[in-house]
Structure formats: C-alpha cells, structure tokens
Design an enzyme around this catalytic site. Structure first.
Site, PDB file in Angstrom:
ATOM      1  N   GLU A  52       0.838  -1.130  -0.074  1.00 59.08           N
ATOM      2  CA  GLU A  52      -0.234   0.155   0.352  1.00 59.08           C
ATOM      3  C   GLU A  52       0.595   0.885   0.030  1.00 59.08           C
ATOM      4  O   GLU A  52       0.345   2.315  -0.342  1.00 59.08           O
ATOM      5  CB  GLU A  52      -1.285  -0.145   1.094  1.00 59.08           C
ATOM      6  N   CYS A  75      -1.771  -3.735   7.504  1.00 59.25           N
ATOM      7  CA  CYS A  75      -2.389  -4.326   8.488  1.00 59.25           C
ATOM      8  C   CYS A  75      -1.855  -2.963   9.771  1.00 59.25           C
ATOM      9  O   CYS A  75      -2.150  -1.734   9.299  1.00 59.25           O
ATOM     10  CB  CYS A  75       0.109  -4.152   8.255  1.00 59.25           C
ATOM     11  N   ARG A 207      21.519 -22.481  -9.326  1.00 58.46           N
ATOM     12  CA  ARG A 207      22.503 -22.359 -10.684  1.00 58.46           C
ATOM     13  C   ARG A 207      21.401 -22.018 -11.347  1.00 58.46           C
ATOM     14  O   ARG A 207      20.756 -22.720 -12.439  1.00 58.46           O
ATOM     15  CB  ARG A 207      22.865 -22.921 -11.225  1.00 58.46           C
ATOM     16  N   GLU A 289      15.243 -31.771   0.207  1.00 57.59           N
ATOM     17  CA  GLU A 289      15.791 -32.278  -1.317  1.00 57.59           C
ATOM     18  C   GLU A 289      16.219 -34.116  -0.443  1.00 57.59           C
ATOM     19  O   GLU A 289      17.172 -34.355  -1.268  1.00 57.59           O
ATOM     20  CB  GLU A 289      17.085 -32.084  -2.048  1.00 57.59           C
ATOM     21  N   GLN A 292      16.695 -40.765   1.267  1.00 58.10           N
ATOM     22  CA  GLN A 292      15.969 -42.150   1.809  1.00 58.10           C
ATOM     23  C   GLN A 292      15.395 -41.967   2.897  1.00 58.10           C
ATOM     24  O   GLN A 292      14.413 -41.839   3.066  1.00 58.10           O
ATOM     25  CB  GLN A 292      16.204 -43.574   0.912  1.00 58.10           C
ATOM     26  N   GLU A 293      16.357 -42.019   4.055  1.00 58.29           N
ATOM     27  CA  GLU A 293      16.606 -41.793   5.138  1.00 58.29           C
ATOM     28  C   GLU A 293      16.013 -40.650   5.702  1.00 58.29           C
ATOM     29  O   GLU A 293      14.874 -40.604   6.962  1.00 58.29           O
ATOM     30  CB  GLU A 293      17.881 -41.883   6.090  1.00 58.29           C
ATOM     31  N   VAL A 294      16.233 -39.228   5.456  1.00 62.36           N
ATOM     32  CA  VAL A 294      15.523 -38.477   6.026  1.00 62.36           C
ATOM     33  C   VAL A 294      13.961 -37.914   5.255  1.00 62.36           C
ATOM     34  O   VAL A 294      12.914 -37.551   6.498  1.00 62.36           O
ATOM     35  CB  VAL A 294      16.164 -37.047   5.092  1.00 62.36           C
ATOM     36  N   GLY A 296      11.915 -40.294   5.141  1.00 63.02           N
ATOM     37  CA  GLY A 296      11.831 -41.444   5.960  1.00 63.02           C
ATOM     38  C   GLY A 296      11.064 -40.888   6.744  1.00 63.02           C
ATOM     39  O   GLY A 296       9.938 -41.220   7.173  1.00 63.02           O
TER      40      GLY A 296
HETATM   41  C1  AOF Z   1       0.537  -5.272   5.045  1.00 63.44           C
HETATM   42  N1  AOF Z   1       1.094  -4.913   3.456  1.00 63.44           N
HETATM   43  O1  AOF Z   1       2.544  -5.459   2.024  1.00 63.44           O
HETATM   44  C2  AOF Z   1       2.426  -6.776   3.480  1.00 63.44           C
HETATM   45  C3  AOF Z   1       1.695  -6.616   4.646  1.00 63.44           C
HETATM   46  O2  AOF Z   1       7.605  -6.321  10.107  1.00 63.44           O
HETATM   47  P1  AOF Z   1       6.507  -5.094   9.177  1.00 63.44           P
HETATM   48  O3  AOF Z   1       6.757  -3.795   9.196  1.00 63.44           O
HETATM   49  O4  AOF Z   1       6.801  -5.491   7.738  1.00 63.44           O
HETATM   50  O5  AOF Z   1       4.823  -6.822   9.050  1.00 63.44           O
HETATM   51  C4  AOF Z   1       5.042  -7.799   9.151  1.00 63.44           C
HETATM   52  C5  AOF Z   1       3.730  -7.840   8.748  1.00 63.44           C
HETATM   53  O6  AOF Z   1       2.917  -7.373   8.002  1.00 63.44           O
HETATM   54  C6  AOF Z   1       3.276  -9.759   7.627  1.00 63.44           C
HETATM   55  O7  AOF Z   1       3.458 -10.230   8.954  1.00 63.44           O
HETATM   56  C7  AOF Z   1       2.234  -9.266   7.808  1.00 63.44           C
HETATM   57  O8  AOF Z   1       1.252  -9.239   8.854  1.00 63.44           O
HETATM   58  C8  AOF Z   1       1.570  -8.104   7.128  1.00 63.44           C
HETATM   59  N2  AOF Z   1       2.747  -8.119   5.707  1.00 63.44           N
HETATM   60  N3  AOF Z   1       0.655  -5.873   5.242  1.00 63.44           N
HETATM   61  O9  AOF Z   1      -0.663  -4.678   4.680  1.00 63.44           O
HETATM   62  C9  AOF Z   1       2.145  -5.788   2.840  1.00 63.44           C
HETATM   63  N4  AOF Z   1       3.815  -7.203   2.905  1.00 63.44           N
HETATM   64 ZN    ZN Z   2       1.246  -2.425   6.224  1.00 63.92          ZN
END
Ligand code: AOF
Ligand code: ZN
Length: 360
Positions: A52, A75, A207, A289, A292-294, A296
């Site tokens: 945003e 957020c 690579r 990657e 076999q054991e890992v 398993g």
């Molecule tokens: C958003 N827009 O583009 C993203 C969000 O440590 P910060 O501040 O970068 O916060 C990371 C957290 O914010 C992440 O765990 C997720 O919950 C949110 N990511 N939120 O509004 C974004 N990348």
């Molecule tokens: Zn955000």
C-alpha cells in the site's frame, strides 16, 4: 473494469515477488480513482515498504477519495514499518477492497476495524481463494511458527531413485533439473541428510541462467560427520547450518565454525524440534531434497506440507534399487499420508506432480 479485475492485477503484482519477501507475505496493491489506475505497488522485501505504501506513493495527491485494492488486509501494527491502515486514513481514501484477512495475530481483523471505525468503506473477500493460495506458505508459518515443508523427489516411472549399483545421476532431464533450481530460488532453506553430502558432495546452490538466490543449506548430521572439505562446508556460497546432537565432537564443531558453518546442537534431536528451531530462525519455507532416510523421517513425523514429484519416463527395476522414501514405512494403507494433487505439468520429458498433504 470491475473490483475483481483490479484485484487480479494486484494479485499478479504480488505473485511476481515470490521468493523475495520472506518471512513476510507477497502483497500487491492498486489505487483507482474515477475509473483510472493512479497507483500500483507490491511489497518487495521484508523491512521495506508494504504494498500500500508503494502504491500510495505513486498515487500522490490522487489518493484522496480513491479506492485501494489490497491482496491482504492492511496492517494495524508497528512492525519493521508503521501501520498501513493509518496511512490509508491519513491519505483520505474512500474505499478499501481487501482479498483476505491477515492471519498474523498482530493484525487479524484489526486493520479492517480501524479503517471502518474511521468511516472508510471496506469490502473483504474479493478473489479470496486466490489470495489464500498465493500466501499458503506465509499463512502456515504465521499460524504454526514452523516452516512450510516441501519434499521434492525424483524417480523413474517404476519408482526408483537410483539403480541397483547406486547410480543416481541424471534420472530426470535437464529441464526438470532447471526447474528444481527455480524452486531452490524461491525457498528460504534447503535440507538434506549427511548421507547425501557424503555420497554426492552437492553444492545445494541455485544455478539459474540469470543467477538466483541461494537458500540456507541445512544438513542433518547426528554424529557431525560433515567433512571440512565438503562444498557446503567450505565454498562460502551460502549459509550452512548443521543440526547435530549434544554428544557430537567439540573439536569438529570448532573446525566447522572456523569455516563459517553454524553448528546447532539439539537436546531433543528430532524433526519436530528441528522445525521449531527453524521457525525461530525465521525460515518460512523449507525445501527437503531428501535422501531416503531423511524423507522417511519426515513422512513418519507427518512433517510435510507439500510434495513435488518428478517422474522420468525410464524404467530401471531391481528389487534392491532404492525408492524415494525409506525408514520403517507406514504399515497400513489407512494410515497413509493422504495427498491432494493440485498440479500436473510436463517439464521436458519428465512429469512434475505437485500435491498438498491433506490436513488432519
Ligand atoms: C500489509 N501490506 O504489503 C505486507 C503486510 O515488519 P513489517 O512492518 O514489515 O510487518 C510485517 C507483517 O505485516 C507481516 O507479518 C504481515 O502480517 C503484514 N504484511 N501487510 O498491510 C503488505 N507485506
Ligand atoms: Zn502494512
């Protein structure tokens, strides 16, 4: 254009950043005013601006009264960057369209609430299924604090990973091997057992024709047998972490540390505690990657979220020729690890099958 079209554009922007945002999600955003796109952006790297922020920077003054489309709830918390919800309020947008709620416990609906409380219209759920699928790995990581585990195997049509004499090179073709490097590029870490290091001395780097990002190399090595001369120990191409037990030799540990290898001793040496430690160290995606054991051990612990299987159109047979998953095996079909195939593509002459492990 309709809401769904703008959201698809935002999802496309987000998708292009696959592999570079960890431990953050991939997020895209589009700002629309009077039917015109005035801003677009994606979150490019953890610690840097959210989608945003980038889209609103492009929109400038035009953000006022506009609609913003975001693939993940804006957020509401102070992380490495300030809250996007506050920025949207400050820039006086009229409407916010969100694909899906952010499952991060620090957000989970609070961003949407804050926007609504300030009088902004918020519509949630446009292209929701696509948005959840896009960030499947982030969602798993933020909810469980463990990496999303992808197990990769490569075998012949009759299920063999090597011949009876142990020859395992070039089962799959060049295109499939290139595809594996594309997958290494988008994972935080790659994991193998010490057996694989001792027999193949792999570099475990990415690579690709245009470079690529090297995952952290993780070696499961109970007795700390990793040779100081192995590529993963001494080539400095990427970080190498070795998981071992409390009883491993301190001198060997010191010698490996001198080469820059991180030796991690676990009291409880088990797949669940390794995944817990990786989660603490912010490893969001893990590419197993094998050996076999890992493989398993991961199947036994049901510690796999996705399986990528390359099948080469070759048959080699041999009762004692190995298959992808070793260990004791699951004794009864009704206890099998149940998978759901989500994609089948032909890569060169080989077939790539992607399956998700069914929950519960
Ligand atoms: C958003 N827009 O583009 C993203 C969000 O440590 P910060 O501040 O970068 O916060 C990371 C957290 O914010 C992440 O765990 C997720 O919950 C949110 N990511 N939120 O509004 C974004 N990348
Ligand atoms: Zn955000």
């Amino acid at each position: 254009m309709k809401d769904i079209d703008y959201m698809k554009l935002a999802l496309t922007l987000a998708e292009q950043t696959r592999g570079q945002t960890s431990p953050n999600p991939m997020v895209g955003s589009v700002v629309v005013k009077d039917g015109a796109i005035v801003g677009m952006g994606a979150h490019l790297k953890a610690g840097e601006g959210h989608a945003e922020v980038n889209a609103l920077k492009m929109a400038g003054e035009k953000a006022e009264g506009a609609t913003i489309y975001v693939t993940l709830e804006p957020c509401s918390h102070y992380g490495k960057t300030p809250p996007c919800a506050d920025l949207i309020i400050e820039k006086q947008l009229k409407r916010v369209v969100v694909a899906t709620v952010d499952p991060n416990p620090e957000v989970s609906g609070r961003g949407i609430k804050r926007l609504r409380d300030s009088g902004i219209t918020v519509d949630v759920g446009v292209c929701e299924a696509e948005a959840i699928e896009l960030n499947r790995m982030f969602f798993h990581f933020i909810q469980t604090k463990r990496p999303f585990v992808t197990m990769k195997t490569a075998s012949t049509l009759d299920g063999k990973t090597a011949t009876v004499t142990g020859e395992s090179k070039w089962i799959t073709g060049e295109e499939a091997r290139l595809d594996v490097h594309r997958d290494r590029h988008i994972h935080d870490a790659i994991l193998v057992g010490i057996g694989t290091v001792l027999s193949d001395n792999p570099a475990l780097t990415t690579r690709l024709p245009n470079g690529g990002r090297n995952p952290i190399r993780i070696i499961l090595d109970r007795h700390l047998r990793l040779p100081e001369s192995s590529q993963v120990a001494c080539d400095q191409a990427a970080k190498t972490w070795v998981f071992t037990t409390e009883h491993a030799s301190s001198e060997k540990e010191e010698a490996l540390r001198m080469l820059g290898v991180d030796v991690i001793r676990l009291r409880d040496y088990s797949i669940p505690s390794i995944l817990k430690e990786l989660g603490k160290r912010r490893v969001m995606t893990l590419y197993v990657e094998g050996g076999q054991e890992v493989n398993g051990s991961f199947i036994k612990e049901r510690a796999v979220n996705q399986v990528i299987t390359y099948v080469a159109p070759k048959m080699i047979g041999g009762k004692n020729a190995p298959t992808s998953v070793g260990g004791e095996g699951i004794p009864s079909i009704n206890q099998a690890l149940e998978l759901q195939v989500i994609d089948v593509v032909q890569v060169g002459q080989d077939i790539k099958i992607t399956s998700l492990v069914k929950e519960g």
